[in-house]
Design a protein around this motif. Structure first.
Motif, PDB file in Angstrom:
ATOM      1  N   LYS A 138       3.361   7.557   2.673  1.00  0.00           N
ATOM      2  CA  LYS A 138       3.124   6.304   3.395  1.00  0.00           C
ATOM      3  C   LYS A 138       3.452   5.112   2.513  1.00  0.00           C
ATOM      4  O   LYS A 138       3.040   5.046   1.344  1.00  0.00           O
ATOM      5  N   TYR A 189       0.863  -1.184   0.000  1.00  0.00           N
ATOM      6  CA  TYR A 189       0.000   0.000   0.000  1.00  0.00           C
ATOM      7  C   TYR A 189       0.895   1.227   0.000  1.00  0.00           C
ATOM      8  O   TYR A 189       1.711   1.428   0.909  1.00  0.00           O
ATOM      9  N   SER A 221       3.839  -5.728   4.435  1.00  0.00           N
ATOM     10  CA  SER A 221       3.819  -6.649   5.563  1.00  0.00           C
ATOM     11  C   SER A 221       5.240  -6.953   6.024  1.00  0.00           C
ATOM     12  O   SER A 221       6.114  -7.244   5.210  1.00  0.00           O
ATOM     13  N   GLU A 243       3.397   0.903   3.060  1.00  0.00           N
ATOM     14  CA  GLU A 243       3.097  -0.213   3.951  1.00  0.00           C
ATOM     15  C   GLU A 243       3.320  -1.534   3.225  1.00  0.00           C
ATOM     16  O   GLU A 243       2.712  -1.795   2.183  1.00  0.00           O
TER      17      GLU A 243
END
Length: 580
Positions: A58, A3, A62, A60
């Motif tokens: 941002k 993301y 995992s 993201e």
């Protein structure tokens, strides 16, 4: 799985991207495209090593996401005494050996709990990469890539293209959560390219692949990320569908632009009248009317849609000649040419190229194509004869061979005879090099930018014979098309090594193919048929040609601002695409 929101990143000399956003979901096969130097490889590096970069926005991923990576620059180590199978199995064998070692420790150790925990961790890691059936899986992938016969071959014996496929197989078999590949198709012959296509399409995991190869783009991906002019656009669908959406958007934007231009011109005329009146009459109402009209004009200009994806800047590549020759003049003659190292690659080859011939040299990886082209450029063998009045230029796939990477772009062009800064700037702007990057070191450029720079040097030299070794490698699709157009318009001879089916079909008169250690001439009709029969579904090429013809007609209609015709053709294009 990934993301990204409002991500921005800059180099000291250049802004790469500004507030870009996208997502990548599990199972998607995503092609990452964009012009040379737009920042694709840098974005990949940020995704893989975010802690190494100072970016805004941002990102993201995992924390336990395992990433497999295949670089565009990888090369086989000739000193590594290992077979292909052993190389692919390295990670599996390492974990197996670790498990066996822990078991051996258990026989004599009193601290079994710690060893059991260590054993379970190693076993989990082994299962995570599919270790239970790894030998069978390796053989299955090698067979899919048409490399089964190389399983026990020493790794150092592979061609560059074969080694690239082996690397892809090795990374795929460890079952990464995300598989990233940076131009894995570079320098692959068509057989190996087709094998790469099969490997990509067989992979069940998520993939992010930087590629400009039109064959892969048309056959492998269900999502497109397009980075252009600091902005990024994402599209769920095939590359062909994405191109169609861009074309529809272009029709819409140009139609709006024409309407906006007319409205702006009307407002400018009114503003001029109101200004003239306001200089004579000072009533407040007249001033308010003038301000209102100016605001309307500003709104119209502001809504002119910036179109970084439909108005992509294409380099203006061109090749000129100092002296023109008659079509029948023999430019290059090769007689009884032989080349080999441990084994003979080419024996008793004979051919000639005339003054305006456009010729592609094709053949499997490792058959001696680059060696032949270099020998022609050096022109120091009795078997090679170049017309003494002919000027020769050479583009190398080893970019540091023809460019001094410690030079700035300016240095490089001063060194070949340009006299002033302005002369260099006005020349290179046609090739897409903006003024602010001219003082940049060549070594900091992307692979595509270095190729375009080589082409710019060749264009300035006005040679009569161009020797081009994989000239479309690293080039974005728009630059590839510009190069094809330049070759078609060129009044000299071209001898080009290429594995790009589209470039060969679009700008070559005939091919010379290396097979069974000899070189033979093949007509374009026969070449098309051989590729068509082996790699394409029935009628696919004909359909592609029809699509290309309609796209050309749409472009012409847009030039004439005939939007009705453009929309009619767009509907016909959509029908054809749905049939592919």
């Amino acid at each position: 799985m990934i993301y990204v929101e409002n991500l921005s990143y800059s180099f000291p000399q250049k802004d790469l991207f500004h507030k870009i956003s996208f997502t990548l979901e599990e199972g998607q096969h995503c092609a990452f495209i964009g012009s040379s130097g737009s920042g694709k490889s840098t974005l990949i590096e940020i995704l893989m090593n975010p802690d190494n970069y100072m970016y805004d926005g941002k990102l993201e991923i995992s924390p336990d996401c395992r990433i497999g990576y295949v670089s565009q620059f990888s090369k086989v180590d000739p000193t590594n005494p290992i077979t292909v199978f052993e190389y692919i199995a390295e990670d599996f064998n390492r974990l197996q050996n670790e498990l066996n070692s822990i078991c051996a420790e258990m026989e004599t150790s009193t601290d079994l709990d710690a060893l059991l925990e260590k054993y379970q961790q190693a076993l989990d890691a082994f299962h995570a990469i599919g270790g239970e059936d790894f030998e069978q899986n390796i053989h299955r992938k090698l067979n899919l890539a048409n490399l089964s016969k190389h399983s026990n071959l020493m790794l150092a014996k592979l061609s560059g293209g074969e080694f690239k496929l082996v690397q892809v197989i090795k990374e795929m078999l460890t079952h990464p959560d995300l598989m990233i590949m940076d131009e894995p198709d570079v320098f692959l012959d068509f057989d190996n390219l087709n094998s790469l296509k099969n490997l990509i399409n067989s992979h069940k995991g998520t993939m992010l692949v930087i590629t400009h190869n039109r064959y892969l783009l048309n056959h492998c991906f269900n999502k497109i990320l397009h980075l252009e002019n600091k902005e990024l656009q994402e599209f769920d669908g095939s590359f062909i569908e994405y191109n169609f959406s861009l074309l529809q958007k272009k029709i819409e934007l140009q139609e709006l632009s024409v309407a906006d231009t007319e409205e702006i011109e009307r407002n400018e005329a009114l503003i001029d009248k109101l200004r003239a009146v306001a200089t004579i009459h000072t009533e407040a109402s007249r001033g308010k009317s003038l301000k209102a009209r100016i605001k309307i004009k500003e709104r119209l200009e502001a809504r002119r849609i910036k179109a970084p994806f439909v108005n992509i800047k294409q380099p203006k590549i061109s090749f000129d000649v100092d002296q023109k020759f008659d079509d029948t003049t023999v430019t290059l003659k090769v007689t009884d040419y032989n080349v080999g190292f441990e084994d003979m690659l080419i024996e008793h080859a004979n051919f000639e190229i005339k003054a305006k011939d456009k010729v592609a040299l094709i053949g499997s990886n490792g058959t001696g194509k680059t060696t032949l082209l270099r020998d022609i450029y050096k022109n120091n063998q009795k078997s090679i004869e170049i017309n003494e009045d002919i000027k020769v230029a050479y583009l190398s796939q080893l970019q540091g061979e023809m460019l001094n990477e410690s030079n700035t772009i300016l240095d490089e062009f001063f060194n070949i005879g340009f006299n002033t800064y302005d002369e260099i700037n006005s020349y290179l702007i046609n090739y897409g090099f903006e003024e602010e990057i001219l003082p940049q070191k060549i070594g900091t450029l992307s692979g595509g930018e270095k190729t375009i720079l080589q082409l710019a040097k060749i264009g300035a030299g006005k040679a009569n014979l161009l020797l081009l070794d994989e000239p479309t490698s690293h080039l974005d699709t728009y630059s590839q098309i510009a190069l094809e157009d330049a070759i078609k318009e060129y009044k000299g001879a071209v001898f080009m090594i290429s594995h790009d089916f589209y470039s060969i079909v679009n700008c070559v008169d005939y091919v010379l193919i290396i097979e069974d250690k000899t070189i033979r001439k093949m007509s374009m009709r026969k070449f098309r048929k051989s590729i068509y029969d082996d790699y394409f579904d029935k009628d696919y090429l004909e359909m592609e040609q029809k699509i290309k013809a309609i796209e050309t007609k749409i472009t012409m209609a847009l030039k004439d601002t005939d939007f009705v015709q453009a929309r009619v053709l767009s509907e016909e294009l959509e029908r054809l695409i749905s049939m592919l």
